[in-house]
Design a protein around this motif. Sequence first.
Motif, short mmCIF file in Angstrom:
data_model
loop_
_atom_site.label_atom_id
_atom_site.label_comp_id
_atom_site.label_asym_id
_atom_site.label_seq_id
_atom_site.Cartn_x
_atom_site.Cartn_y
_atom_site.Cartn_z
N PRO A 28 19.83 56.94 70.54
CA PRO A 28 19.26 58.43 70.47
C PRO A 28 20.34 59.52 71.13
O PRO A 28 21.07 59.03 71.81
N GLY A 29 20.49 60.77 70.59
CA GLY A 29 21.47 61.69 70.86
C GLY A 29 20.91 62.05 72.57
O GLY A 29 21.62 62.01 73.42
N THR A 30 19.66 62.68 72.39
CA THR A 30 19.40 63.15 73.78
C THR A 30 17.73 62.79 73.80
O THR A 30 17.16 62.95 72.70
N CYS A 31 17.24 62.91 75.01
CA CYS A 31 15.79 62.90 75.09
C CYS A 31 15.49 63.02 76.72
O CYS A 31 16.32 62.88 77.70
N ASP A 32 14.36 63.34 76.92
CA ASP A 32 13.84 63.81 78.17
C ASP A 32 12.80 62.83 78.73
O ASP A 32 11.90 62.28 78.16
N GLY A 33 13.02 62.39 79.93
CA GLY A 33 12.19 61.42 80.67
C GLY A 33 12.84 60.29 80.91
O GLY A 33 13.65 59.68 80.29
N VAL A 34 12.22 59.22 81.93
CA VAL A 34 12.87 57.76 82.17
C VAL A 34 12.36 56.93 80.95
O VAL A 34 13.10 55.99 80.61
N ASP A 35 11.31 57.45 80.23
CA ASP A 35 10.65 56.30 79.19
C ASP A 35 11.44 56.17 77.87
O ASP A 35 11.57 55.05 77.39
N CYS A 36 12.38 57.13 77.53
CA CYS A 36 13.32 57.02 76.58
C CYS A 36 14.57 56.51 76.91
O CYS A 36 15.36 56.25 75.86
N VAL A 37 15.07 56.11 78.02
CA VAL A 37 16.37 55.83 78.43
C VAL A 37 16.33 54.10 78.25
O VAL A 37 15.59 53.62 78.87
N PRO A 38 17.09 53.94 77.34
CA PRO A 38 17.32 52.13 77.11
C PRO A 38 18.08 51.58 78.15
O PRO A 38 18.94 52.09 79.08
N TYR A 39 17.59 50.48 78.47
CA TYR A 39 18.07 49.49 79.32
C TYR A 39 18.09 49.73 80.79
O TYR A 39 18.96 49.60 81.69
N VAL A 40 16.96 50.52 81.11
CA VAL A 40 16.65 50.80 82.69
C VAL A 40 16.25 49.43 83.21
O VAL A 40 15.16 48.94 82.74
N ASN A 41 16.70 48.94 84.57
CA ASN A 41 16.10 47.91 85.01
C ASN A 41 14.76 48.62 85.79
O ASN A 41 14.86 49.33 86.50
N ARG A 42 13.61 48.09 85.57
CA ARG A 42 12.28 48.54 86.11
C ARG A 42 11.71 47.51 87.40
O ARG A 42 12.23 46.41 87.26
N ASN A 43 11.19 48.20 88.28
CA ASN A 43 10.55 47.65 89.40
C ASN A 43 11.59 46.81 90.17
O ASN A 43 11.45 45.80 90.63
N ILE A 44 12.83 47.49 90.36
CA ILE A 44 13.92 46.60 91.25
C ILE A 44 13.49 46.72 92.71
O ILE A 44 12.55 47.61 93.17
N THR A 45 13.83 46.00 93.36
CA THR A 45 13.72 45.92 94.74
C THR A 45 15.09 46.40 95.42
O THR A 45 16.25 45.66 95.55
N PRO A 46 15.06 47.83 96.08
CA PRO A 46 16.54 48.26 96.29
C PRO A 46 17.12 47.36 97.30
O PRO A 46 18.61 47.54 97.27
N ALA A 47 16.51 46.85 98.28
CA ALA A 47 17.38 45.68 99.22
C ALA A 47 18.09 44.44 98.54
O ALA A 47 18.80 43.93 99.23
N ASP A 48 17.49 44.08 97.36
CA ASP A 48 17.97 42.88 96.45
C ASP A 48 19.24 43.17 96.03
O ASP A 48 19.68 44.33 95.53
N PRO A 49 20.22 42.20 95.88
CA PRO A 49 21.59 42.41 95.26
C PRO A 49 21.23 42.52 93.68
O PRO A 49 20.34 42.23 93.22
N CYS A 50 22.27 43.36 92.93
CA CYS A 50 22.14 43.59 91.61
C CYS A 50 23.60 42.98 90.94
O CYS A 50 24.49 42.68 91.59
N GLN A 51 23.53 42.99 89.69
CA GLN A 51 24.73 42.67 88.94
C GLN A 51 25.45 43.88 88.33
O GLN A 51 24.93 44.65 87.52
N PHE A 52 26.45 43.98 88.88
CA PHE A 52 27.10 45.32 88.37
C PHE A 52 27.83 45.17 86.96
O PHE A 52 28.32 44.54 86.55
N LYS A 53 27.41 46.39 86.28
CA LYS A 53 27.80 46.77 84.99
C LYS A 53 28.18 48.38 84.70
O LYS A 53 27.63 49.16 85.39
N SER A 54 29.36 48.55 84.18
CA SER A 54 29.80 49.87 84.12
C SER A 54 28.89 50.67 83.01
O SER A 54 28.79 51.76 83.23
N ARG A 55 28.31 50.00 82.36
CA ARG A 55 27.31 50.53 81.48
C ARG A 55 26.05 50.26 81.59
O ARG A 55 25.57 48.93 81.97
N TYR A 56 24.91 51.14 81.34
CA TYR A 56 23.62 50.87 81.62
C TYR A 56 23.23 50.48 82.80
O TYR A 56 22.79 49.26 83.50
#
Length: 124
Positions: A28-56
């Motif tokens: 997609p070129g552009t879109c509004d809102g979180v639902d159209c954004v690809p590869y977003v991690n959902r329902n994360i727990t902010p205190a948990d570690p994550c695996q760093f990636k410079s993209r997505y």
Amino acid sequence: MKLMAALVLACGVTAAPLAAAGTASALPGTCDGVDCVPYVNRNITPADPCQFKSRYPLGLDATGNTFVCSATNQWVPVAPLIGVRTMRAPCDEKVPGVAQTPAGQLMNCEGQAWTAYNDVLYYG
């Protein structure tokens, strides 16, 4: 001769839709809102570690707050995710938010244009 003309015509009719379809982008070129954004991690727990990636690198907690997985493998809170934007597209600095490019780069509004937001990834 008629057979040759029929073949040329048939090949041209077949090739025309393929040439037009070849210019379409799967991203997609552009879109509004979180639902159209690809590869977003959902329902994360902010205190948990994550695996760093410079993209997505984006994540949302259960209440919809936006976070970025930093180079330290920790979730860092950022302004709300507003959608997908293209690099250097105009924006309003008065409206807080982050966006993602179609290629997955994190951006924020700086100097009235969407700009790479690497500070939070590497120094957040």
